[in-house]
Every structure is written in structure tokens, then in C-alpha cells.
Motif scaffolding. Structure first.
Motif, PDB file in Angstrom:
ATOM      1  N   THR A   9      27.803  25.965  10.567  1.00 14.84           N
ATOM      2  CA  THR A   9      26.848  25.278  10.194  1.00 14.84           C
ATOM      3  C   THR A   9      26.981  23.579  10.933  1.00 14.84           C
ATOM      4  O   THR A   9      28.037  23.580  11.675  1.00 14.84           O
ATOM      5  CB  THR A   9      26.868  24.917   8.616  1.00 14.84           C
ATOM      6  OG1 THR A   9      27.958  24.114   8.611  1.00 14.84           O
ATOM      7  CG2 THR A   9      26.658  26.130   7.799  1.00 14.84           C
ATOM      8  N   ARG A  10      26.270  23.029  10.587  1.00 12.80           N
ATOM      9  CA  ARG A  10      26.291  21.399  11.256  1.00 12.80           C
ATOM     10  C   ARG A  10      27.626  20.726  10.913  1.00 12.80           C
ATOM     11  O   ARG A  10      28.186  20.109  11.875  1.00 12.80           O
ATOM     12  CB  ARG A  10      25.286  20.701  10.723  1.00 12.80           C
ATOM     13  CG  ARG A  10      24.949  19.418  11.529  1.00 12.80           C
ATOM     14  CD  ARG A  10      23.653  18.419  11.039  1.00 12.80           C
ATOM     15  NE  ARG A  10      23.135  19.175  10.025  1.00 12.80           N
ATOM     16  CZ  ARG A  10      22.150  18.589   9.529  1.00 12.80           C
ATOM     17  NH1 ARG A  10      21.514  17.797  10.078  1.00 12.80           N
ATOM     18  NH2 ARG A  10      21.448  18.812   8.474  1.00 12.80           N
ATOM     19  N   PHE A  58      26.641  31.509   7.083  1.00 16.17           N
ATOM     20  CA  PHE A  58      27.280  30.339   7.317  1.00 16.17           C
ATOM     21  C   PHE A  58      28.788  30.591   7.868  1.00 16.17           C
ATOM     22  O   PHE A  58      28.967  29.911   8.947  1.00 16.17           O
ATOM     23  CB  PHE A  58      27.097  29.588   6.049  1.00 16.17           C
ATOM     24  CG  PHE A  58      26.031  29.480   5.328  1.00 16.17           C
ATOM     25  CD1 PHE A  58      24.915  28.998   6.081  1.00 16.17           C
ATOM     26  CD2 PHE A  58      25.706  29.652   4.200  1.00 16.17           C
ATOM     27  CE1 PHE A  58      23.430  29.060   5.414  1.00 16.17           C
ATOM     28  CE2 PHE A  58      24.564  29.455   3.291  1.00 16.17           C
ATOM     29  CZ  PHE A  58      23.646  29.136   3.990  1.00 16.17           C
ATOM     30  N   TYR A  84      26.193  33.750   1.679  1.00 14.31           N
ATOM     31  CA  TYR A  84      26.880  32.658   2.641  1.00 14.31           C
ATOM     32  C   TYR A  84      27.598  33.230   3.811  1.00 14.31           C
ATOM     33  O   TYR A  84      28.210  32.586   4.663  1.00 14.31           O
ATOM     34  CB  TYR A  84      27.965  31.971   1.942  1.00 14.31           C
ATOM     35  CG  TYR A  84      29.159  32.811   1.109  1.00 14.31           C
ATOM     36  CD1 TYR A  84      30.203  32.994   1.868  1.00 14.31           C
ATOM     37  CD2 TYR A  84      28.940  33.214  -0.005  1.00 14.31           C
ATOM     38  CE1 TYR A  84      31.104  33.950   1.447  1.00 14.31           C
ATOM     39  CE2 TYR A  84      30.102  34.039  -0.768  1.00 14.31           C
ATOM     40  CZ  TYR A  84      30.995  34.472   0.052  1.00 14.31           C
ATOM     41  OH  TYR A  84      31.882  35.055  -0.350  1.00 14.31           O
TER      42      TYR A  84
END
Length: 85
Positions: free
Chosen positions: A45-46, A40, A37
Motif C-alpha cells: 500500500t502507500r 494489501f 487483506y
């Protein structure tokens, strides 16, 4: 994750005189695999804002990386001039 992030400088053996530098995310002592991760967290991220930790690690080790590159470059030049090595 913080303990497993280090700036690395390593020499590749397949190309003489080549120096490779980077930032490595490795597994903590009590875990088998490095956390997936980290990407991320670093890039975001979005739904989550990025919280970079690799770039600051790279920046903090830049002087050490530059020193290693200069050292290896000088070593390669010396070998080329003297023909020893």
C-alpha cells in the motif's frame, strides 16, 4: 493466510480442452471467509511495502502447472486425431 494459499489447476467445462491455472487464497478451516487483506500484503500500500506470497507460490508450482497443461494439450490432440472422446 499461508495455509490457505495454494496453486490450483482446474479444467473449465465450458470450453473443451481449456486448462486454467492460478493461485487461490481460501479461508482457513476455522473461518467462513477468505481474508480480504491478502491484496494489501501481496501488492503493498502507500504506507506498507509489498511482501509477495502469491507469486512465490505460483513459481513453486510452475512445473506442476506446466505438466498439467502439456497433459491436457496432448489429450486434446489425441482426441482430435482419433475422433474418440
Amino acid at each position: 493466510l499461508k495455509r490457505g494459499t495454494v496453486a490450483t489447476v482446474a479444467r473449465r467445462s465450458e470450453t473443451p480442452g481449456e486448462v486454467v491455472a492460478g493461485v487461490k487464497v481460501s479461508a482457513p478451516r476455522n473461518q467462513k471467509d477468505a481474508p480480504f487483506y491478502w491484496k494489501f500484503i501481496e501488492l503493498g500500500t502507500r504506507n506498507m511495502v509489498a511482501a509477495p506470497f502469491i507469486r512465490p507460490t505460483w513459481d513453486s508450482g510452475l512445473a506442476e502447472i506446466e505438466g498439467a497443461v502439456i497433459s491436457k494439450l496432448a489429450e486434446g490432440i489425441d482426441k482430435a486425431i482419433t475422433g474418440i472422446g
